[in-house]
Design an enzyme around this catalytic site. Structure first.
Site, PDB file in Angstrom:
ATOM      1  N   GLU A 178      49.706  38.152  47.564  1.00  0.00           N
ATOM      2  CA  GLU A 178      50.777  38.439  46.611  1.00  0.00           C
ATOM      3  C   GLU A 178      52.146  38.108  47.213  1.00  0.00           C
ATOM      4  OE1 GLU A 178      52.316  42.120  43.782  1.00  0.00           O
ATOM      5  OE2 GLU A 178      50.608  42.415  45.112  1.00  0.00           O
ATOM      6  N   ARG A 191      36.093  46.391  56.286  1.00  0.00           N
ATOM      7  CA  ARG A 191      35.074  47.237  55.644  1.00  0.00           C
ATOM      8  C   ARG A 191      33.839  46.450  55.228  1.00  0.00           C
ATOM      9  NH1 ARG A 191      40.108  49.402  54.076  1.00  0.00           N
ATOM     10  NH2 ARG A 191      40.028  48.057  52.244  1.00  0.00           N
TER      11      ARG A 191
END
Length: 172
Positions: A96, A59
Site C-alpha cells: 500500500e 505465520r
C-alpha cells in the site's frame, strides 16, 4: 468438534486506525484448537498430493511446517530479502505504501514439483501473488494457495491465478 473461529481474536485499529486485525495468537495458545486447525488444513491440502508446502514469513511458517510434518511433505520458507543463506531467487511486489521483496532458496527443491502456498491470512492477495510468481521462477507447479483466514470482502483471491482454499472466510 472445536470451532476454530472461537479462538481467533480480533483487534480493532491494529496496525493502524480502521483495520480489524485477525489474531491467530489465541488460536496457537489453545493446543486442541491448533491441533484441529492443523488437521483441517491437512484435509484441505492432502487431496492435491503436493510434493512441497511453501510457508510465507512468518505465520505461514507455523501452519505450513506443521501441516508438512503431519503429511510427511517437504517444506520451504519464503522470507523477506536478506534472511536466507546461500543462493536465492527474489520477487519484489507493491505494498500500500512502498514495496517489499521476498526470497526463496535455490537448489533445495527440484523444478516440476507440485507445491501449495500456505499462509495464515489472505487479504488483498499481494503477498500471495508475489509468492506464486517467486515459486514459479524455480519451476514449481503451484496447485493451490491455502489460508487459515480469508478476508473475502477484500477479494484477494481475484489476484491469484490458482485455486484458493481457506478454513474461515470473513465477508465483512
Amino acid at each position: 468438534m472445536i470451532n476454530i473461529e472461537d479462538h481467533i481474536r480480533t483487534i480493532p485499529d491494529y496496525p493502524k486506525p480502521g483495520i480489524l486485525f485477525y489474531d491467530i495468537g489465541t488460536l496457537l495458545a489453545h493446543g486442541a484448537a491448533w491441533k484441529e486447525t492443523v488437521t483441517r488444513f491437512s484435509d484441505l491440502i492432502s487431496p492435491l498430493h503436493p510434493d512441497v508446502l511453501l510457508g510465507v514469513e512468518s505465520r505461514g511458517f507455523l501452519i505450513g511446517s506443521a501441516v508438512a510434518a503431519n503429511l510427511g511433505l517437504s517444506f520451504m520458507m519464503i522470507r523477506k530479502k536478506g534472511k536466507l543463506p546461500g543462493k536465492t531467487v527474489s520477487q519484489s511486489y507493491a505494498l500500500e505504501y512502498g514495496s517489499d521483496t521476498l526470497e526463496i532458496q535455490e537448489g533445495i527443491i527440484d523444478s516440476g514439483k507440485k507445491a501449495v502456498l500456505c499462509d495464515d491470512l489472505l487479504a488483498t492477495g499481494g503477498t500471495a501473488s508475489a509468492t506464486i510468481a517467486l515459486a514459479r521462477q524455480l519451476g514449481l507447479d503451484i496447485v493451490q494457495a491455502a489460508f487459515i483466514i480469508e478476508l473475502g470482502f477484500l477479494n484477494g483471491r481475484a489476484r491469484l491465478d490458482v485455486p484458493v482454499g481457506s478454513l474461515l472466510c470473513y465477508d465483512k
